[in-house]
Motif scaffolding. Structure first.
Motif, mmCIF file in Angstrom:
data_model
loop_
_atom_site.group_PDB
_atom_site.id
_atom_site.type_symbol
_atom_site.label_atom_id
_atom_site.label_comp_id
_atom_site.label_asym_id
_atom_site.label_seq_id
_atom_site.Cartn_x
_atom_site.Cartn_y
_atom_site.Cartn_z
ATOM 1 N N ILE A 178 0.876 -1.172 0.000
ATOM 2 C CA ILE A 178 0.000 0.000 0.000
ATOM 3 C C ILE A 178 0.912 1.220 0.000
ATOM 4 C CG2 ILE A 178 -1.698 1.352 1.288
ATOM 5 C CD1 ILE A 178 -2.959 -1.171 2.239
ATOM 6 N N GLY A 179 0.833 1.989 -1.076
ATOM 7 C CA GLY A 179 1.797 3.073 -1.239
ATOM 8 C C GLY A 179 3.200 2.505 -1.280
ATOM 9 N N ASP A 180 4.085 3.013 -0.426
ATOM 10 C CA ASP A 180 5.467 2.520 -0.390
ATOM 11 C C ASP A 180 5.714 1.558 0.767
ATOM 12 O OD1 ASP A 180 5.262 4.270 1.700
ATOM 13 O OD2 ASP A 180 6.912 5.585 1.063
ATOM 14 N N ARG A 181 4.618 1.010 1.342
ATOM 15 C CA ARG A 181 4.734 0.077 2.475
ATOM 16 C C ARG A 181 4.427 -1.346 2.032
ATOM 17 N NH1 ARG A 181 0.512 1.014 6.498
ATOM 18 N NH2 ARG A 181 1.753 -0.311 7.882
ATOM 19 N N ASN A 182 5.313 -2.261 2.342
ATOM 20 C CA ASN A 182 5.024 -3.681 2.164
ATOM 21 C C ASN A 182 4.271 -4.139 3.406
ATOM 22 O OD1 ASN A 182 5.018 -6.496 2.022
ATOM 23 N ND2 ASN A 182 7.072 -6.614 1.160
ATOM 24 N N ILE A 183 2.982 -4.451 3.260
ATOM 25 C CA ILE A 183 2.143 -4.777 4.422
ATOM 26 C C ILE A 183 1.846 -6.270 4.512
ATOM 27 C CG2 ILE A 183 1.059 -2.496 4.411
ATOM 28 C CD1 ILE A 183 -1.470 -4.040 3.263
ATOM 29 N N THR A 184 2.564 -7.085 3.744
ATOM 30 C CA THR A 184 2.245 -8.513 3.677
ATOM 31 C C THR A 184 2.214 -9.157 5.054
ATOM 32 O OG1 THR A 184 3.442 -8.511 1.560
ATOM 33 C CG2 THR A 184 2.795 -10.642 2.462
ATOM 34 N N GLN A 185 3.127 -8.751 5.936
ATOM 35 C CA GLN A 185 3.211 -9.351 7.264
ATOM 36 C C GLN A 185 2.661 -8.434 8.364
ATOM 37 O OE1 GLN A 185 4.201 -12.482 7.363
ATOM 38 N NE2 GLN A 185 4.749 -12.472 5.184
ATOM 39 N N VAL A 186 2.036 -7.332 7.974
ATOM 40 C CA VAL A 186 1.534 -6.353 8.948
ATOM 41 C C VAL A 186 0.170 -6.796 9.480
ATOM 42 C CG1 VAL A 186 0.789 -3.945 9.255
ATOM 43 C CG2 VAL A 186 2.813 -4.486 7.863
ATOM 44 N N ALA A 187 -0.075 -6.600 10.774
ATOM 45 C CA ALA A 187 -1.366 -6.956 11.383
ATOM 46 C C ALA A 187 -2.496 -6.166 10.748
ATOM 47 C CB ALA A 187 -1.312 -6.693 12.887
ATOM 48 N N PRO A 188 -3.715 -6.753 10.679
ATOM 49 C CA PRO A 188 -4.840 -6.078 10.032
ATOM 50 C C PRO A 188 -5.113 -4.674 10.562
ATOM 51 C CG PRO A 188 -5.401 -8.372 10.477
ATOM 52 C CD PRO A 188 -4.066 -8.117 11.124
ATOM 53 N N ASN A 189 -5.013 -4.481 11.872
ATOM 54 C CA ASN A 189 -5.351 -3.178 12.450
ATOM 55 C C ASN A 189 -4.271 -2.127 12.226
ATOM 56 O OD1 ASN A 189 -3.622 -4.571 14.242
ATOM 57 N ND2 ASN A 189 -4.278 -3.276 15.944
ATOM 58 N N ARG A 190 -3.160 -2.505 11.594
ATOM 59 C CA ARG A 190 -2.078 -1.546 11.319
ATOM 60 C C ARG A 190 -1.887 -1.312 9.817
ATOM 61 N NH1 ARG A 190 0.741 -0.296 15.809
ATOM 62 N NH2 ARG A 190 0.456 -1.633 17.648
ATOM 63 N N ARG A 191 -2.887 -1.675 9.032
ATOM 64 C CA ARG A 191 -2.743 -1.555 7.572
ATOM 65 C C ARG A 191 -3.374 -0.279 7.008
ATOM 66 N NH1 ARG A 191 -2.691 -7.397 4.564
ATOM 67 N NH2 ARG A 191 -1.292 -8.421 6.053
ATOM 68 N N ASP A 192 -4.027 0.506 7.834
ATOM 69 C CA ASP A 192 -4.695 1.729 7.357
ATOM 70 C C ASP A 192 -5.752 1.382 6.313
ATOM 71 O OD1 ASP A 192 -5.290 4.411 7.260
ATOM 72 O OD2 ASP A 192 -3.750 4.887 5.782
ATOM 73 N N ILE A 193 -6.578 0.374 6.640
ATOM 74 C CA ILE A 193 -7.618 -0.118 5.738
ATOM 75 C C ILE A 193 -8.956 -0.129 6.463
ATOM 76 C CG2 ILE A 193 -8.483 -2.228 4.624
ATOM 77 C CD1 ILE A 193 -5.635 -2.882 3.835
ATOM 78 N N GLY A 194 -9.987 0.390 5.807
ATOM 79 C CA GLY A 194 -11.357 0.250 6.298
ATOM 80 C C GLY A 194 -12.039 -0.892 5.572
ATOM 81 N N MET A 195 -13.042 -1.513 6.229
ATOM 82 C CA MET A 195 -13.691 -2.661 5.590
ATOM 83 C C MET A 195 -15.177 -2.672 5.885
ATOM 84 S SD MET A 195 -12.335 -6.501 5.213
ATOM 85 C CE MET A 195 -13.158 -7.615 4.063
ATOM 86 N N VAL A 196 -15.967 -2.994 4.849
ATOM 87 C CA VAL A 196 -17.420 -3.136 4.978
ATOM 88 C C VAL A 196 -17.796 -4.525 4.495
ATOM 89 C CG1 VAL A 196 -19.672 -2.245 4.305
ATOM 90 C CG2 VAL A 196 -17.748 -0.670 4.549
#
Length: 364
Positions: free
Chosen positions: A64-82
C-alpha cells in the motif's frame, strides 16, 4: 482523506491441495474504484481477505503506497472494511458503532465526537446517532457500516459484497451513493461482487477472476467491447455464441461454417484477442444482442424463426431459433407505431463486421 496505491504482486493462496488464488498481479491507482468480479469460487473474497490481513498469502506481496504490508497486522494496515452483513454491534447505538474504531485507536473524546458527526453527515444519517441497529432499515445499517469504515480516514476501503442483503431498488440507490462518496473523498476502493451490472455501474476498472486466475482487467467499456476470453465475453453483459469451423482464410476475409445454421463471412481480423486463426479450426463467435439487426428482406443473411418477443420498456428482445437449433437474442429499441415481427415469423439478421468476437474453442 486521500487514496493510496495498492500493488498485488504475484499473490498465491491454497487451502490444502486446492488453489484459491494463482500468482495474481494487479496494480491499483490512488483513488481508483476497482471491482473484483467473478462467480462463486473464483478467489475474489480470498484475495480481499489477503489485502485485509485476515488471510496470509502463500506467495507474493501486498504493497500500500510505499509500504510492504504482507506481514503487517490487520489493524495496522490503514484499511477500512465493509462486510455484506455489516457486522454492527447490536447493543451499541449508531454513534457508538461509528466511534468504535477511534476508541480502539485511543483517539481523544473531542476528536471522536467531531469525527463521528462528520462521518454520519457523509452518509446522511444525521439525527440517528442514538438509535440501535435493530431500529434501522437495511439501507441505514449499511450506511452506518460505511461510516464506521471511513471514520478513521483510511487510505484504502475494502467492500465485500456490501449490497447483497438489500432489495434491487435500494441496492441500485446505494450503488450511486457509494460511488458518489468514493469520488468526493478520493479514497481507493477494492470492491468484491458477483453482480456484473453492479461492477459495470460503479467501477473505474474491473478485474475478472476465474478459478483463482485473473482473466482480464480493464475499464467497464474495455471488458464489454473487447473481452479477452470467451469467459469474459460470457460473464460481462449478455452475449450470443455461435460455434463453427473456419473454412476459408483469405487475405481479406474468413468464412465460418455454422453447419445447418449457415455461413458467416468476416474480415480476417475481426474484433478478438485470440491468437491468429487457422483453416479448419473450431471457433466460437460472440456477438452482443444489441449489435445485431433484424432484416426482413435480405434473404442472403442468416435467418431463423422467432420463438418469443420480450418487451422490456425501452427495448424489445427477439428470441430466434436458427436451423441448427441455436437460439440467439436480438435486442432492438422499442418504437411506437409500425408492425413488429411476431412469434412464428421467419426473420433474417445482420451482424456488423466490427461486432463479432472470435475465440478458439479450446479457450471456451
Amino acid at each position: 482523506m486521500h487514496g493510496a496505491s495498492v500493488s498485488l504482486r504475484e499473490l498465491g493462496k491454497s487451502y490444502g491441495p486446492v488453489p484459491a488464488v494463482e500468482r495474481l498481479a494487479i496494480d491499483i491507482r490512488p483513488g481508483e474504484f476497482l471491482s473484483l468480479l467473478g462467480p462463486s469460487g473464483s478467489g475474489k473474497t480470498t484475495l480481499l481477505m489477503m489485502v485485509a490481513g485476515f488471510e496470509r498469502p502463500d506467495t507474493g506481496a501486498i504493497w500500500i503506497g510505499d509500504r510492504n504490508i504482507t506481514q503487517v497486522a490487520p489493524n495496522r494496515r490503514d484499511i477500512g472494511m465493509v462486510f455484506q452483513r455489516y457486522a454492527l454491534f447490536p447493543h451499541m447505538t449508531v454513534a457508538e458503532n461509528v466511534a468504535f474504531p477511534l476508541r480502539m485507536r485511543g483517539f481523544p473524546k473531542t476528536r471522536i465526537s467531531q469525527s463521528v458527526a462528520e462521518a454520519l453527515s457523509l452518509v446522511q444519517l444525521e439525527g440517528l446517532e442514538k438509535r440501535l441497529p435493530a431500529q434501522l432499515s437495511g439501507g441505514q445499517q449499511q450506511r452506518v457500516a460505511v461510516a464506521r469504515a471511513l471514520v478513521f480516514e483510511p487510505a484504502v476501503l475494502l467492500m465485500d459484497e456490501p449490497l447483497g442483503a438489500l432489495d434491487k431498488k435500494l441496492r441500485e440507490q446505494m450503488q450511486i451513493e457509494i460511488k458518489r462518496l468514493q469520488q468526493s473523498l478520493g479514497i481507493t476502493v477494492i470492491y468484491v461482487t458477483h453482480d456484473q451490472e453492479e461492477a459495470l455501474t460503479m467501477s473505474d476498472r474491473i478485474a475478472v477472476l476465474r478459478d483463482g486466475y485473473l482473466e482480464q482487467v480493464g475499464s467497464p467499456a474495455d471488458l464489454y467491447d473487447a473481452p479477452a476470453t470467451a469467459f469474459v465475453a460470457d460473464f460481462i453483459g449478455k452475449m450470443n455464441f455461435l460455434d463453427g469451423i473456419c473454412r476459408k482464410l483469405g487475405a481479406d476475409c474468413l468464412e465460418v461454417d455454422l453447419g445447418r445454421s449457415g455461413t458467416i463471412i468476416l474480415p480476417q481480423q475481426p474484433v478478438a484477442s485470440a491468437p491468429p486463426l487457422q483453416q479448419g479450426q473450431r471457433v466460437r463467435l460472440a456477438v452482443r444482442p444489441e449489435r445485431m439487426k433484424l432484416d426482413r428482406h435480405d434473404d442472403r443473411k442468416i435467418s431463423g424463426v422467432i420463438e418469443a418477443v420480450i418487451f422490456a420498456g425501452a427495448s424489445h428482445t427477439f428470441l430466434i431459433r436458427l436451423a441448427g437449433g441455436e437460439i440467439i437474442h436480438v435486442q432492438t429499441q422499442a418504437t411506437h407505431g409500425g408492425s413488429l415481427p411476431q412469434e412464428g415469423d421467419r426473420i433474417g439478421f445482420v451482424i456488423p463486421d466490427d461486432a463479432v468476437h472470435v475465440f478458439p474453442q479450446a479457450e471456451c
